[in-house]
Design a protein around this motif. Structure first.
Motif, short mmCIF file in Angstrom:
data_model
loop_
_atom_site.label_atom_id
_atom_site.label_comp_id
_atom_site.label_asym_id
_atom_site.label_seq_id
_atom_site.Cartn_x
_atom_site.Cartn_y
_atom_site.Cartn_z
N ASP A 1 0.85 -1.20 0.00
CA ASP A 1 0.00 0.00 0.00
C ASP A 1 0.88 1.24 0.00
O ASP A 1 1.55 1.54 0.98
N GLN B 1 1.10 5.46 -1.27
CA GLN B 1 0.37 6.63 -1.74
C GLN B 1 0.83 7.00 -3.16
O GLN B 1 2.01 7.05 -3.45
N ASN C 1 -4.37 5.34 -3.86
CA ASN C 1 -3.22 4.61 -3.36
C ASN C 1 -2.91 3.45 -4.31
O ASN C 1 -3.84 2.82 -4.85
N LYS D 1 -2.42 0.12 -4.26
CA LYS D 1 -2.64 -0.94 -3.28
C LYS D 1 -2.90 -2.25 -4.01
O LYS D 1 -3.82 -2.35 -4.83
N ASP E 1 -7.46 -1.36 -5.27
CA ASP E 1 -7.99 0.00 -5.37
C ASP E 1 -8.74 0.08 -6.69
O ASP E 1 -8.25 -0.40 -7.73
N TYR F 1 -16.17 7.20 -5.09
CA TYR F 1 -15.28 8.08 -4.34
C TYR F 1 -16.06 9.27 -3.77
O TYR F 1 -15.84 9.68 -2.62
N ASN G 1 -18.30 7.61 -0.79
CA ASN G 1 -17.62 7.02 0.37
C ASN G 1 -16.27 7.67 0.71
O ASN G 1 -15.69 7.35 1.75
N GLY G 2 -15.76 8.51 -0.19
CA GLY G 2 -14.50 9.19 0.10
C GLY G 2 -13.26 8.32 -0.06
O GLY G 2 -12.17 8.71 0.37
N THR G 3 -13.42 7.15 -0.66
CA THR G 3 -12.28 6.27 -0.88
C THR G 3 -12.56 5.33 -2.05
O THR G 3 -13.72 5.07 -2.38
N THR G 4 -11.48 4.87 -2.67
CA THR G 4 -11.61 3.82 -3.70
C THR G 4 -10.88 2.55 -3.27
O THR G 4 -10.69 1.64 -4.06
N ASP G 5 -10.48 2.51 -1.99
CA ASP G 5 -9.82 1.34 -1.42
C ASP G 5 -10.84 0.21 -1.27
O ASP G 5 -11.83 0.35 -0.55
N LYS H 1 -11.48 -1.08 2.38
CA LYS H 1 -12.26 -0.12 3.17
C LYS H 1 -13.71 -0.10 2.72
O LYS H 1 -14.63 0.02 3.54
#
Length: 491
Positions: free
Chosen positions: A67, A69, A76, A78, A133, A186, A189-193, A196
């Motif tokens: 992982d 950045q 990220n 990942k 990701d 994104y 949820n504020g993320t593309t992980d 998560k």
């Protein structure tokens, strides 16, 4: 492990392709170029075997995670694997050196550029199965289009440009909606992980639209009926190695996507759209099997059979049963081996006779006995004969389907009968019968490299048919965790 083994798997073929890029593209240098590409792909295969050996199948957690950045606050880099993805990585690294070995008779010009495309494509395909990701997954998923587009468009048959653009436009247009969906996720949820997102879940009110956006991409790449028409054209025009990669790996990327994202991220939408998947899968199994029966071109017949087999895969995935999903994964691995072998078998006689028409052949069993035996093994595996890997996958899928929907399972079972019909009829017309075409007497049996390639595919096809335990043990815990997570979100 502190060593970034997954990044090494992804990057090594690209590094090999850079060596080829800076080498001299001359006919007398072709053997060296081929050895460099072959060495690179074999080393990658050995690394993937070591990865499988080190993999712990008793946990559903992602392993060997890296992982880093990439774009601050957004993406990220990942990567990681679980029991589902490891098998596809091993399949990819196993098929690639066989493709490189097969280029002796099929690629007459620009061999260096062809092998560069193969190696770069291997990097992208491994990246798809490692990505944790959504943005990284999308980049690898779409980047794989470029080398395949070039392989078909430059080294393909007479209608290569038409087929290449049809392949590219179909698959690209489907994926535009997936990109919009990833941006939406994104925003929501504020993320593309992916890990998560599994934990957070996605609001049910968005799931249906997001599921359809991902479906638009995966359905084309699988390919599902009725967006399958690019596949026969692409297979017919692609060189043998291109057809092998397309059938063995590229189609599996979408099946993997259905498992990892459609079920994992959008369980409620998957539940809603299961009847749609069942309907399209059954139509694909029966309709394309009937079309395969009518084909006069060997490559087209095997291409349509691939659509039917992938129909079984999508059916099994959406049963949400342990047997169904496990069967779909094993069916994809088996189809990767068997379809690769069948396209190589067609390539063997095409290189000698320059014809893919079934009517050209007949009565060659006494002329090329080694070829006839190996072709028979893969024909029987394609129709799902017990004792071959093709049986294990289909049997488990139908078990899962019978548990979930009896009528769908009965209709899908017709595909097994039709599959036996078109594959056995193909074999009878090509290998048995009277030797009418006098030109066939000039046929030569398999050479050393062809024997090595086909036996390399025959061994796992038969081994996993009799002893599927290594595959089942690898995927069992990860599949069970996926189903538990799915049921928890549904309830």
């Amino acid at each position: 492990m502190n060593f970034p083994i997954l990044s090494s798997l992804i990057l090594l073929p690209t590094i090999g392709s850079l060596f080829l890029f800076f080498s001299k593209d001359k006919p007398n240098n072709n053997q060296t170029i081929k050895y460099v590409a072959l060495f690179t792909s074999i080393v990658n295969f050995l690394i993937s075997i070591y990865l499988w050996y080190q993999f712990d199948p008793t946990t559903s957690d992602f392993q060997f995670v890296e992982d880093r950045q990439w774009i601050k606050g957004f993406i990220n880099y990942k990567v990681g694997i679980d029991g589902i993805s490891i098998l596809f990585i091993v399949l990819t690294t196993f098929i690639t050196p066989l493709c490189i070995l097969s280029v002796n008779n099929t690629v007459k010009n620009k061999l260096r550029d062809f092998l560069i495309a193969i190696l770069i494509m291997e990097s992208f395909m491994i990246g798809v199965f490692c990505a944790l990701d959504l943005v990284i997954f999308y980049l690898f998923f779409e980047a794989g289009l470029i080398p395949m587009f070039l392989i078909i468009g430059i080294w393909g048959g007479p209608r290569r440009v038409y087929s290449a653009f049809k392949f590219f436009l179909y698959t690209l247009l489907g994926s535009v909606l997936m990109l919009v969906a990833i941006i939406s996720i994104y925003w929501i949820n504020g993320t593309t992980d992916v890990v998560k997102l599994y934990e957070l879940g996605i609001d049910a009110k968005y799931q249906n639209l997001l599921w359809l956006a991902f479906f638009s991409s995966f359905a084309v790449k699988t390919p599902m009926w009725p967006v399958h028409t690019w596949l026969p054209d692409a297979h017919v025009e692609a060189p043998t190695a291109g057809s092998v990669l397309l059938a063995a790996i590229l189609l599996k990327m979408a099946g993997y996507g259905f498992i990892r994202f459609s079920l994992g991220l959008f369980p409620e939408a998957s539940e809603t759209f299961t009847p749609l998947i069942y309907t399209l899968s059954v139509i694909a199994i029966i309709f394309t099997s009937l079309i395969a029966l009518m084909q006069e071109d060997m490559k087209k017949l095997i291409a349509y059979s691939s659509v039917a087999h992938m129909g079984f895969v999508t059916l099994g995935i959406f049963t949400i049963q342990q047997q169904g999903i496990e069967g779909s994964i094993i069916q994809m691995i088996s189809h990767g081996l068997v379809s690769a072998a069948l396209f190589l078998c067609v390539g063997v006689v095409y290189d000698r006779m320059h014809s893919r028409l079934i009517s050209t052949y007949g009565g060659i069993v006494t002329i090329v006995p080694k070829y006839a035996v190996l072709f028979m093994i893969f024909t029987l595996a394609a129709l799902g004969l017990p004792g071959t890997s093709g049986f294990i996958g289909e049997f488990l899928i139908l078990m899962g389907a019978f548990k979930d929907n009896f009528l769908v399972a009965v209709l899908a079972s017709l595909g097994v009968i039709l599959g036996a019909a078109y594959m056995l009829w193909l074999y009878k017309r090509v290998v048995f019968g009277k030797l009418i075409n006098e030109e066939l007497k000039k046929l030569t049996d398999l050479n050393k490299s062809e024997i090595v390639i086909l036996i390399s595919l025959a061994i796992p096809t038969l081994f996993f048919g009799f002893y599927p335990e290594p595959l089942m043990n690898t995927i069992e815990v990860s599949v069970k965790n996926l189903i538990d997570m799915y049921n928890l979100n549904i309830n």
